[in-house]
Write an enzyme that holds these catalytic residues in place. Structure first.
Site, PDB file in Angstrom:
ATOM      1  N   ASP A   1     105.264  27.028  62.336  1.00  0.00           N
ATOM      2  CA  ASP A   1     104.722  27.165  60.932  1.00  0.00           C
ATOM      3  C   ASP A   1     103.441  26.461  60.822  1.00  0.00           C
ATOM      4  OD1 ASP A   1     104.168  26.899  58.250  1.00  0.00           O
ATOM      5  OD2 ASP A   1     106.155  26.399  57.583  1.00  0.00           O
TER       6      ASP A   1
ATOM      7  N   GLU B   1      89.915  35.198  66.899  1.00  0.00           N
ATOM      8  CA  GLU B   1      88.332  34.671  67.178  1.00  0.00           C
ATOM      9  C   GLU B   1      87.738  34.623  68.521  1.00  0.00           C
ATOM     10  OE1 GLU B   1      87.435  30.997  64.844  1.00  0.00           O
ATOM     11  OE2 GLU B   1      85.467  31.525  64.991  1.00  0.00           O
TER      12      GLU B   1
ATOM     13  N   LYS C   1      88.020  22.396  60.946  1.00  0.00           N
ATOM     14  CA  LYS C   1      88.168  23.853  61.083  1.00  0.00           C
ATOM     15  C   LYS C   1      88.176  24.023  62.825  1.00  0.00           C
ATOM     16  CE  LYS C   1      87.298  28.514  61.650  1.00  0.00           C
ATOM     17  NZ  LYS C   1      86.874  29.222  62.853  1.00  0.00           N
TER      18      LYS C   1
ATOM     19  N   HIS D   1      78.992  31.580  71.734  1.00  0.00           N
ATOM     20  CA  HIS D   1      80.082  32.334  70.728  1.00  0.00           C
ATOM     21  C   HIS D   1      79.630  33.893  70.463  1.00  0.00           C
ATOM     22  CE1 HIS D   1      82.915  32.825  67.515  1.00  0.00           C
ATOM     23  NE2 HIS D   1      81.817  33.295  66.689  1.00  0.00           N
TER      24      HIS D   1
HETATM   25  C1  LIG Z   1      81.761  29.984  75.011  1.00  0.00           C
HETATM   26  C2  LIG Z   1      81.414  28.785  76.144  1.00  0.00           C
HETATM   27  C3  LIG Z   1      82.784  28.632  76.736  1.00  0.00           C
HETATM   28  C4  LIG Z   1      80.566  29.734  76.998  1.00  0.00           C
HETATM   29  O1  LIG Z   1      80.172  28.643  77.825  1.00  0.00           O
HETATM   30  P1  LIG Z   1      79.335  28.981  79.290  1.00  0.00           P
HETATM   31  O2  LIG Z   1      78.332  27.644  79.685  1.00  0.00           O
HETATM   32  O3  LIG Z   1      78.428  30.354  79.286  1.00  0.00           O
HETATM   33  O4  LIG Z   1      80.722  28.951  80.281  1.00  0.00           O
HETATM   34  P2  LIG Z   1      80.639  29.372  81.933  1.00  0.00           P
HETATM   35  O5  LIG Z   1      79.929  30.887  82.083  1.00  0.00           O
HETATM   36  O6  LIG Z   1      79.665  28.392  82.499  1.00  0.00           O
HETATM   37  O7  LIG Z   1      81.855  29.177  82.219  1.00  0.00           O
HETATM   38  C5  LIG Z   1      82.726  27.869  82.582  1.00  0.00           C
HETATM   39  C6  LIG Z   1      84.071  28.188  81.784  1.00  0.00           C
HETATM   40  O8  LIG Z   1      84.520  28.455  80.730  1.00  0.00           O
HETATM   41  C7  LIG Z   1      85.464  29.304  80.478  1.00  0.00           C
HETATM   42  N1  LIG Z   1      85.037  30.584  80.137  1.00  0.00           N
HETATM   43  C8  LIG Z   1      83.652  30.961  80.070  1.00  0.00           C
HETATM   44  N2  LIG Z   1      83.430  32.233  79.335  1.00  0.00           N
HETATM   45  C9  LIG Z   1      84.821  32.874  79.446  1.00  0.00           C
HETATM   46  C10 LIG Z   1      85.215  33.869  79.236  1.00  0.00           C
HETATM   47  N3  LIG Z   1      84.548  35.104  78.705  1.00  0.00           N
HETATM   48  N4  LIG Z   1      86.678  34.192  79.312  1.00  0.00           N
HETATM   49  C11 LIG Z   1      87.331  33.198  79.622  1.00  0.00           C
HETATM   50  N5  LIG Z   1      86.950  31.923  80.157  1.00  0.00           N
HETATM   51  C12 LIG Z   1      85.519  31.701  79.902  1.00  0.00           C
HETATM   52  C13 LIG Z   1      86.071  29.458  81.932  1.00  0.00           C
HETATM   53  O9  LIG Z   1      87.044  28.658  82.247  1.00  0.00           O
HETATM   54  C14 LIG Z   1      84.813  29.290  82.888  1.00  0.00           C
HETATM   55  O10 LIG Z   1      85.066  28.616  84.124  1.00  0.00           O
HETATM   56  P3  LIG Z   1      85.395  29.647  85.306  1.00  0.00           P
HETATM   57  O11 LIG Z   1      86.543  30.422  85.256  1.00  0.00           O
HETATM   58  O12 LIG Z   1      84.096  30.465  85.609  1.00  0.00           O
HETATM   59  O13 LIG Z   1      85.697  28.713  86.270  1.00  0.00           O
HETATM   60  C15 LIG Z   1      80.638  27.822  75.326  1.00  0.00           C
HETATM   61  O14 LIG Z   1      79.651  28.363  74.748  1.00  0.00           O
HETATM   62  C16 LIG Z   1      81.327  27.353  74.211  1.00  0.00           C
HETATM   63  O15 LIG Z   1      82.444  26.382  74.510  1.00  0.00           O
HETATM   64  N6  LIG Z   1      80.924  27.398  72.870  1.00  0.00           N
HETATM   65  C17 LIG Z   1      81.766  26.981  71.761  1.00  0.00           C
HETATM   66  C18 LIG Z   1      82.567  28.141  71.153  1.00  0.00           C
HETATM   67  C19 LIG Z   1      83.486  27.594  69.991  1.00  0.00           C
HETATM   68  O16 LIG Z   1      83.434  26.475  69.429  1.00  0.00           O
HETATM   69  N7  LIG Z   1      83.792  28.576  69.528  1.00  0.00           N
HETATM   70  C20 LIG Z   1      84.651  28.597  68.269  1.00  0.00           C
HETATM   71  C21 LIG Z   1      84.292  29.533  67.335  1.00  0.00           C
HETATM   72  S1  LIG Z   1      82.757  28.798  66.379  1.00  0.00           S
HETATM   73  C22 LIG Z   1      83.740  27.962  64.893  1.00  0.00           C
HETATM   74  O17 LIG Z   1      84.341  28.682  64.390  1.00  0.00           O
HETATM   75  C23 LIG Z   1      83.792  26.810  64.898  1.00  0.00           C
HETATM   76  C24 LIG Z   1      82.578  25.658  64.597  1.00  0.00           C
HETATM   77  C25 LIG Z   1      81.708  25.720  65.764  1.00  0.00           C
HETATM   78  O18 LIG Z   1      81.951  25.994  63.291  1.00  0.00           O
HETATM   79  C26 LIG Z   1      83.190  24.264  64.612  1.00  0.00           C
HETATM   80  C27 LIG Z   1      82.286  23.216  64.196  1.00  0.00           C
HETATM   81  O19 LIG Z   1      81.347  23.467  63.530  1.00  0.00           O
HETATM   82  O20 LIG Z   1      82.576  21.882  64.599  1.00  0.00           O
HETATM   83  N1  LIG Z   2     106.985  23.066  53.178  1.00  0.00           N
HETATM   84  C1  LIG Z   2     107.392  23.686  54.319  1.00  0.00           C
HETATM   85  O1  LIG Z   2     106.769  23.226  55.308  1.00  0.00           O
HETATM   86  C2  LIG Z   2     108.590  24.344  54.604  1.00  0.00           C
HETATM   87  C3  LIG Z   2     108.984  25.003  55.735  1.00  0.00           C
HETATM   88  N2  LIG Z   2     110.076  25.702  55.962  1.00  0.00           N
HETATM   89  C4  LIG Z   2     110.522  26.456  57.204  1.00  0.00           C
HETATM   90  O2  LIG Z   2     111.437  25.712  57.930  1.00  0.00           O
HETATM   91  C5  LIG Z   2     111.510  26.154  59.353  1.00  0.00           C
HETATM   92  C6  LIG Z   2     111.917  24.936  60.146  1.00  0.00           C
HETATM   93  O3  LIG Z   2     113.053  24.331  59.533  1.00  0.00           O
HETATM   94  P1  LIG Z   2     114.066  23.555  60.557  1.00  0.00           P
HETATM   95  O4  LIG Z   2     114.827  22.685  59.851  1.00  0.00           O
HETATM   96  O5  LIG Z   2     113.509  23.174  62.032  1.00  0.00           O
HETATM   97  O6  LIG Z   2     114.783  24.849  61.100  1.00  0.00           O
HETATM   98  P2  LIG Z   2     116.319  25.281  61.228  1.00  0.00           P
HETATM   99  O7  LIG Z   2     117.142  24.959  60.233  1.00  0.00           O
HETATM  100  O8  LIG Z   2     116.219  26.671  61.717  1.00  0.00           O
HETATM  101  O9  LIG Z   2     116.658  24.620  62.651  1.00  0.00           O
HETATM  102  C7  LIG Z   2     117.102  23.035  62.749  1.00  0.00           C
HETATM  103  C8  LIG Z   2     118.496  22.674  62.997  1.00  0.00           C
HETATM  104  O10 LIG Z   2     118.823  23.034  64.197  1.00  0.00           O
HETATM  105  C9  LIG Z   2     119.797  22.416  64.881  1.00  0.00           C
HETATM  106  N3  LIG Z   2     119.453  21.953  66.227  1.00  0.00           N
HETATM  107  C10 LIG Z   2     119.850  22.518  67.363  1.00  0.00           C
HETATM  108  N4  LIG Z   2     119.337  22.045  68.562  1.00  0.00           N
HETATM  109  C11 LIG Z   2     118.676  20.974  67.751  1.00  0.00           C
HETATM  110  C12 LIG Z   2     117.567  20.072  68.523  1.00  0.00           C
HETATM  111  N5  LIG Z   2     117.518  19.824  69.742  1.00  0.00           N
HETATM  112  N6  LIG Z   2     116.953  19.312  67.706  1.00  0.00           N
HETATM  113  C13 LIG Z   2     117.035  19.277  66.465  1.00  0.00           C
HETATM  114  N7  LIG Z   2     117.748  20.041  65.821  1.00  0.00           N
HETATM  115  C14 LIG Z   2     118.707  21.128  66.602  1.00  0.00           C
HETATM  116  C15 LIG Z   2     120.213  21.089  63.743  1.00  0.00           C
HETATM  117  O11 LIG Z   2     121.409  21.561  63.217  1.00  0.00           O
HETATM  118  C16 LIG Z   2     118.943  21.392  62.798  1.00  0.00           C
HETATM  119  O12 LIG Z   2     119.355  20.935  61.673  1.00  0.00           O
HETATM  120  C17 LIG Z   2     110.320  26.836  59.462  1.00  0.00           C
HETATM  121  O13 LIG Z   2     110.387  28.248  59.844  1.00  0.00           O
HETATM  122  C18 LIG Z   2     109.252  26.465  58.356  1.00  0.00           C
HETATM  123  O14 LIG Z   2     108.730  27.530  57.996  1.00  0.00           O
HETATM  124  C19 LIG Z   2     110.934  25.913  55.058  1.00  0.00           C
HETATM  125  C20 LIG Z   2     110.982  25.165  53.920  1.00  0.00           C
HETATM  126  C21 LIG Z   2     109.724  24.498  53.592  1.00  0.00           C
END
Ligand SMILES: CC(C)(COP(=O)([O-])OP(=O)([O-])OC[C@H]1O[C@@H](n2cnc3c(N)ncnc32)[C@H](O)[C@@H]1OP(=O)([O-])[O-])[C@@H](O)C(=O)NCCC(=O)NCCSC(=O)C[C@@](C)(O)CC(=O)[O-]
Ligand SMILES: NC(=O)C1=CN([C@@H]2O[C@H](COP(=O)(O)OP(=O)(O)OC[C@H]3O[C@@H](n4cnc5c(N)ncnc54)[C@H](O)[C@@H]3O)[C@@H](O)[C@H]2O)C=CC1
Length: 427
Positions: free
Chosen positions: A284, A84, A268, A382
């Site tokens: 995940d 997005e 969202k 956006h």
């Molecule tokens: C889009 C902006 C940021 C523009 O905002 P702007 O005022 O045009 O930005 P700007 O040109 O003044 O730039 C400011 C800074 O923004 C960044 N920036 C700005 N443009 C770029 C770009 N092209 N590429 C990379 N970075 C960018 C960058 O950090 C930049 O700093 P700089 O680099 O210039 O020092 C602003 O309008 C904004 O934040 N809008 C909201 C966007 C948003 O929420 N998007 C999500 C999709 S919509 C949705 O799905 C969710 C929603 C909305 O329904 C959720 C809800 O309802 O709550």
């Molecule tokens: N309902 C759900 O969300 C479900 C998710 N999954 C999947 O399970 C996966 C994640 O399961 P995990 O148990 O995390 O993976 P995993 O079983 O691959 O790894 C965990 C294991 O890594 C070892 N380990 C090594 N270093 C560790 C550290 N620093 N800290 C903790 N453990 C360490 C431990 O033996 C631990 O049991 C994801 O891919 C997920 O998509 C699986 C079933 C259901």
């Protein structure tokens, strides 16, 4: 070596390879494996074939990097895998504002996951509950008897809880919960293994039948909280003063707090920030999504995951609290080379640190959306960025893409139809 500094301006004006070099330089060139982030073939077919079933190809997404993040005093370039437009720009922009105001402050609980064991066919559910409590030490010892690695790391099953439900269709149900400190893992496989190990013993001591043995995705013991405080002056735009922007954000949040129709969209917007980082780090996203929305409804009505308010000095205060079951070991975090590189890029040292970064991006994204929605509207920022997608969908290629996109924005009609028209005139 250069100090890692995520404060970078003007990344939008660079090509992907120049951007990569700039970020590499700004991170002090300490990113081993960072090349995977820009290499479309980072995941080999052989690895992919080992990850899931019936593999026939790879599915790619753009990977952007959000700049300017400072969380608990540490700088981060945040990788975001997302389709997005405007998400990465919005995150970078809000992180820039938050940075000028002291950065994000995040805290997280111990990484405790819970597994459920469903016990049926019990006539005395309250007696069964007592028996389970009396055998708690044996249950913990049994649960901890297999995963040596986790125990050596200081994790493991540390407590139990028991729920009782009555249902007219199936009678009494006793549900034993295992609470497990999973350290740096997401932990699903870990706790599922424990639940299957403990279930026969739980059935034996209660006289019931063990049925479901699986984790709960309502990871309510694994909570991350993030906080920002922003002065009204930092919110001033060309058309709106900072006070108006701050109150607009607060008022927008109030609607999401009380109205589920708005809360779903509001949340969202938060997930717009969260999911791309979860995805880029090989975690995940379904588990994170399920936990977030269940948490948002935990008091009986679906509501906003964030709160926005004003303090006595008029500063805008934003907070986000939600479950964050993510890992830096296990799952795909170590098998996908781009996920490993993403974790390296952020210098992540623990699952809790990753959770804190992800929640900060979620809060930034919500702030960006509310700021736009309560002032100029979502379309200007956006849709201006979405225009490039529209140009591509209409058939523009190469230099045509930017040209057509700019023209669509200038005319104020960002539609495929208009883009077709412009392309035809050009050809
Ligand atoms: C889009 C902006 C940021 C523009 O905002 P702007 O005022 O045009 O930005 P700007 O040109 O003044 O730039 C400011 C800074 O923004 C960044 N920036 C700005 N443009 C770029 C770009 N092209 N590429 C990379 N970075 C960018 C960058 O950090 C930049 O700093 P700089 O680099 O210039 O020092 C602003 O309008 C904004 O934040 N809008 C909201 C966007 C948003 O929420 N998007 C999500 C999709 S919509 C949705 O799905 C969710 C929603 C909305 O329904 C959720 C809800 O309802 O709550
Ligand atoms: N309902 C759900 O969300 C479900 C998710 N999954 C999947 O399970 C996966 C994640 O399961 P995990 O148990 O995390 O993976 P995993 O079983 O691959 O790894 C965990 C294991 O890594 C070892 N380990 C090594 N270093 C560790 C550290 N620093 N800290 C903790 N453990 C360490 C431990 O033996 C631990 O049991 C994801 O891919 C997920 O998509 C699986 C079933 C259901």
């Amino acid at each position: 070596m250069t100090k890692y500094c995520s404060q970078l301006s003007g990344l939008r004006h660079l090509s992907p390879s120049a951007r990569f070099e700039k970020i590499d330089e700004a991170t002090g060139e300490l990113m081993s494996g960072i090349e995977s982030l820009s290499d479309a073939t980072a995941l080999s077919m052989a690895s992919a074939d080992g990850m899931i079933e019936n593999v026939i190809g790879l599915f790619e997404l753009p990977l952007g990097v959000a700049a300017n993040f400072q969380i608990n005093g540490k700088d981060y370039f945040v990788p975001m895998a997302v389709e997005e437009p405007s998400v990465v720009a919005a995150a970078s922009y809000m992180a820039k504002i938050v940075r000028e105001n002291g950065g994000f402050k995040a805290v997280s609980s111990a990484p405790i996951m819970r597994a459920q064991i469903q016990l049926l066919g019990i006539g005395d559910p309250f007696g069964a509950r007592q028996k389970l409590l009396q055998h708690k030490d044996e249950i913990l010892a049994l649960a901890n008897s297999k995963d040596r690695v986790l125990i050596e790391l200081g994790g493991g099953c540390c407590d139990i809880e028991i729920e009782i439900f009555e249902d007219t269709r199936i009678g009494s149900m006793v549900v034993l919960h295992l609470l497990v400190d999973v350290r740096d893992a997401m932990g699903a496989n870990t706790v599922n293994t424990m639940a299957e190990l403990v279930a026969p013993f739980a059935a034996q001591i209660t006289g019931g039948d063990a049925r479901l043995r699986i984790l709960s995705n309502l990871a309510d013991r694994r909570i991350v909280s993030v906080y920002v405080s922003i002065s009204r002056d930092s919110l001033t735009t060309n058309n709106f003063d900072g006070d108006r922007v701050a109150s607009g954000i607060v008022e927008a949040c109030v609607l999401a707090e009380i109205d589920p129709y708005r809360a779903a969209t509001h949340n969202k917007g938060i997930m717009n920030g969260i999911d791309p980082v979860v995805l880029a780090t090989g975690n995940d996203w379904r588990a994170v999504e399920a936990g977030a929305h269940a948490w948002a409804a935990k008091d009986g009505q679906y509501t906003s995951l964030t709160r926005w308010e004003r303090d006595k000095s008029g500063n805008l205060i934003g907070t986000l609290e939600l479950p964050m079951p993510v890992g830096i070991v296990g799952g795909a975090t170590k098998t996908h080379p781009a996920a490993k590189a993403a974790l390296n890029l952020m210098r992540i040292g623990s699952a809790n640190e990753l959770a804190e970064v992800i929640a900060s991006v979620g809060l930034a994204q919500n702030m960006a959306a509310l700021r736009a929605l309560s002032t100029e509207g979502i379309q200007r920022g956006h849709m201006a960025l979405h225009a490039r997608n529209i140009a591509i969908a209409a058939g523009a290629t190469g230099a045509e893409i930017d040209h057509i996109a700019k023209e669509l924005v200038r005319i104020g009609d960002v539609s495929v139809d208009r883009a077709h028209g412009l392309l035809t005139i050009q050809k």
